[in-house]
Every structure is written in C-alpha cells, then in structure tokens.
Design an enzyme around this catalytic site. Structure first.
Site: not given
Ligand code: EPZ
Length: 417
Positions: A22-23, A116, A121, A305, A397
């Site tokens: 995903k990232n 998230c 952030r 993570d 997600r």
C-alpha cells in the site's frame, strides 16, 4: 456496519503470497500523472486507500481502467491540479499529489490530508522542503495553494526523516531542470520503490534508500509497466499471527531485507525464521518468550506499523516487555480493548509495559485505526471463545480482506454484518 468474528484454537499453517505494498503504491499512483503515456500497474490490491487515490486521479481528468488486479492509468489529458477536501481528507497519501502536480503544472491546490488517527500528523517537513525549492505556498481554508513557477533546484536537508516528505520532494523535483540534492532522507523500501518506478519512466533519481538522494531533472517521463514490492507490514502481520498461534507459515513475494528488524525480534521470541530469496518461513513454539523491549524507529529500525501486532504478541508471550513508540503519539489506542480481553498492559505516554498472559478471553472490541485493528484480530486468534471487531473499514484500508488471508492459513474468522 461490517464486523470480523474470530475464534481461537487454530494454529496457522500454510503459505500465502504478500500483496503489493500500500505504502509503495500510494506515491506511485500520484507519480503516474507525470507520465506522458500510459502507466500500467500489476497486482494492485483492493485497499480502500488505493481506491481513494484512484478517485483523485479520475477527478484530475485521468482515465483509469481496471482489468482484474491490473490498473491502466492514462494521464495524457489531465487538466486539473486541484485535490478536493472531499477526496483528500480520508487518506495521508493525498499529500504527495502536491509534488506530482507541481511537477506537471508548476502549481497545485491540495486539501490538507487525512490518515490514520495515530496522533498528530504534521506536514511541516513537506512544506519546508517545497518552499526550499522555491514553491510559494498559501495555506487557506484547509487547502494548500502552491505556485511553482519560480522553482529552482537546490540542496535541502530534512530536520528529521519523513517517508512522505521524502517522496513529495522527489516527485516535485524529478522534472525540475538541474540537480536537486535531498539530505537526511527516509530510507524506507517504499521510497526506493518510488524512485525505481520514476527511473523506469526515464527519471534520474539516485541514492534512494540512503540518506542522500540526488535528482537530475528530466524533460519528460514515458509510459511504464510496473509491479510494486510486496507489502512488508502485511507480511509481518501474518508472520506475527503465526507466532501468536504457534503455527508454521511461509509468506512469499516479500524481500526479507525489508523486514530484518522484525524477523530478528521474532527469532528472539523463540520462533524459527528461515528466509530464501523472496520467501520467509516462520515456525513458532507453543508460547513465545517476551522481548525485553521494543523501540520503534525509522527504517531499518523496528517499524512503527508493526508495533500494534507485536503489542498483541507480547500480550500473550511469557514475561514482561516494554514498548516505546517513538514516531506517533497515538498508537496505543487499542490497549483498553486488549485489557478488556484480559491483557495486562499499562500505558504511560509513549511507553507501554506489557506482562504476558497465557490466554486472553474473547470480547466485542473496536478497531481505532488500521494497524490497531489488525492487532485486535491477532489477539482474537489467541483469545478463548469469539472476538468480534467492528469498524472493519479501518482494517480494509491496508489489508485486502484480512479474513480471507487468515482463513487460507487455517484461522476461524469471518466477516459478518
Ligand atoms: C508513512 O506515513 C506511512 N504511510 C505510515 O504508515 C508509516 O507509519 C510512516 O510512514 C512511518 O513509517 C504512508 O506511507 C501512506 P512520516 P508518513 O512522514 O509519511 C513526523 C500505515 O499504517 N512528521 O515518515 O506520514 C511524523 O509525525 C501508515 O500504513 C513531521 O513531524 O510518516 C512522524 O513522527 C500509518 N512533519 C515522523 O515524522 C512532517 O511534515 C515520521 O512520519 C511529516 C512527518
């Protein structure tokens, strides 16, 4: 609202292919607007965040078509450089459209990003870097109005390593005539994969994966077919699930070097870890030994993570562990639910002290963010009886139907209404 229902009592066995990262995909999807031709991406998982990035591409005027898990992106006719709050507010990845649109149009108007709920952030590192390149930025009404007509290559040093800010600056300078040097860059594999993708289109990005990246601007970028790297966090999550259940699991399509810090810790817990090319096999004992401590950090240190998955592993391991979360100030939100399941965890600011218990007890719990939700699923694999996890959309997600993957490995888990 959909829920996941998990029942314990099953050791995980078998083999699973890690999906695409995903990232890595998020910045690459943004970077696809720089191609003068078509970008084809293979094995694209159906994560919610990926879907939202595709919606943004379509809102810019790109043509995006899917054939199974292959995505075709044609950005030839995009004529908009605006990312709305409606589309940008839910994901962190939208912020890297700043760099990509500034490269393409020398201007951009992008809403503040979401992401998230794992603590503050900020985006100051992104904005400082873009301003160092000469981008004029006005922050108004929740939008970032960027004017890049006076951009010039430069040398910029990040105050601290940031994955997204490093990716944004690469995207902003890849077509900027001259040499841009970025120092104190993030070294994550997802930064390297973005650089590899851009270089396959004809860019000249050198040094990705080290703390200094040099970008020699090029005039145009051509079509490309690309397959991103495997998702190291998804792979790490399932290996940790095997450790929690005392199973024997092999994950393929993942480079062990992306997970070295995690594999080392799993070995310290008493698991047998064997790696070969793009395969990782973990064989667990009945009950893991607790690690003395876990401290998260930037790559190649232990990834933040993976902290939630390890919190669940330590909650059922033999002994006491101190976990220090150094990157985000809101990454222990699942502790109250773990305690409700019988875990012995004390949190003080960014520290969690965990005293492992042999068995948790199943309960109704709620995901608070992507990785915390996955951590609760892993706790449910150990807990007596049923555990139901709601707010499954958070987990979706970053996991493409986690229940399907874990069922393949023998878990008793289903998605219920
Ligand atoms: C990326 O987020 C990942 N998200 C995150 O994964 C991951 O946790 C994080 O990198 C760290 O590895 C995506 O790639 C979409 P950072 P990012 O900028 O880029 C501070 C997941 O679960 N910072 O590397 O936003 C920040 O607060 C998600 O998949 C600033 O101070 O993270 C943090 O303490 C969650 N100012 C540290 O830097 C800034 O402008 C590292 O953050 C930017 C960041």
């Amino acid at each position: 609202m959909e829920k996941l229902r998990v029942h314990s009592g099953h050791k995980l066995f078998g083999s699973l292919k890690a999906c695409s990262s995903k990232n890595a995909l998020l910045p690459i999807l943004a970077g696809s607007v720089l191609s003068e031709g078509e970008v084809t991406l293979y094995s694209v998982p159906n994560f919610i965040d990926i879907q939202k990035m595709i919606e943004i591409l379509k809102s810019l005027g790109a043509k995006v078509t899917k054939f199974g898990d292959i995505i075709f992106i044609d950005s030839k006719n995009i004529d908009r450089f605006f990312v709305s709050h409606e589309l940008g507010k839910d994901i962190r990845g939208s912020i890297v459209f700043l760099g990509a649109l500034i490269s393409r149009f020398k201007k951009a108007c992008v809403s503040y990003p979401g992401g998230c709920n794992i603590g503050s952030r900020p985006i100051d590192l992104h904005l400082k870097g873009l301003k160092a390149l000469g981008v004029k930025i006005v922050e108004e009404h929740g939008y970032l109005y960027c004017d890049g007509k006076d951009m010039k290559p430069t040398t910029f040093t990040f105050e601290k390593q940031s994955v997204g800010a490093t990716q944004n600056l690469i995207l902003a300078s890849v077509m900027l005539n001259g040499k841009t040097t970025l120092k104190n860059c993030a070294k994550e594999p997802e930064v390297v994969d973005l650089a590899n993708f851009l270089n396959r289109m004809g860019a000249k990005v050198c040094g990705a994966g080290t703390s200094q990246i040099t970008i020699y601007g090029v005039e145009k970028l051509k079509s490309v077919n690309y397959q991103v790297i495997g998702d190291r966090i998804v792979a790490g999550t399932y290996l940790t699930a095997a450790a929690i259940t005392g199973g024997d699991v092999e994950i393929c399509n993942i480079s062990p070097k992306y997970l070295f810090s995690v594999l080392k810790k799993l070995a310290y817990c008493g698991c047998n870890v064997v790696t070969k090319n793009d395969k990782i096999r973990l064989t667990a004992t009945n009950r893991c030994k607790a690690l003395q401590s876990i401290t998260t950090g930037v790559f190649p240190k232990f990834p933040t993570d993976m902290q939630s998955a390890f919190l669940s592993l330590m909650a059922v391991s033999n002994g006491r562990c101190k976990i220090y979360e150094r990157l985000f100030d809101g990454r222990f939100k699942q502790v109250p639910d773990l305690v409700k399941m019988g875990a012995k965890i004390d949190v003080n600011c960014n520290f969690a002290s965990v005293f492992g218990v042999e068995k948790l007890s199943g309960a109704d719990v709620s995901a608070t963010d992507l990785r915390a939700g996955a951590g609760l699923v892993l706790a449910g694999l150990n807990a007596d009886g049923y555990t139901t996890i709601d707010n499954v959309h958070y987990i979706d997600r970053g996991y493409d139907h986690i229940e399907r993957d874990l069922s393949i490995l023998g878990a008793e888990i289903e998605r219920i209404e």
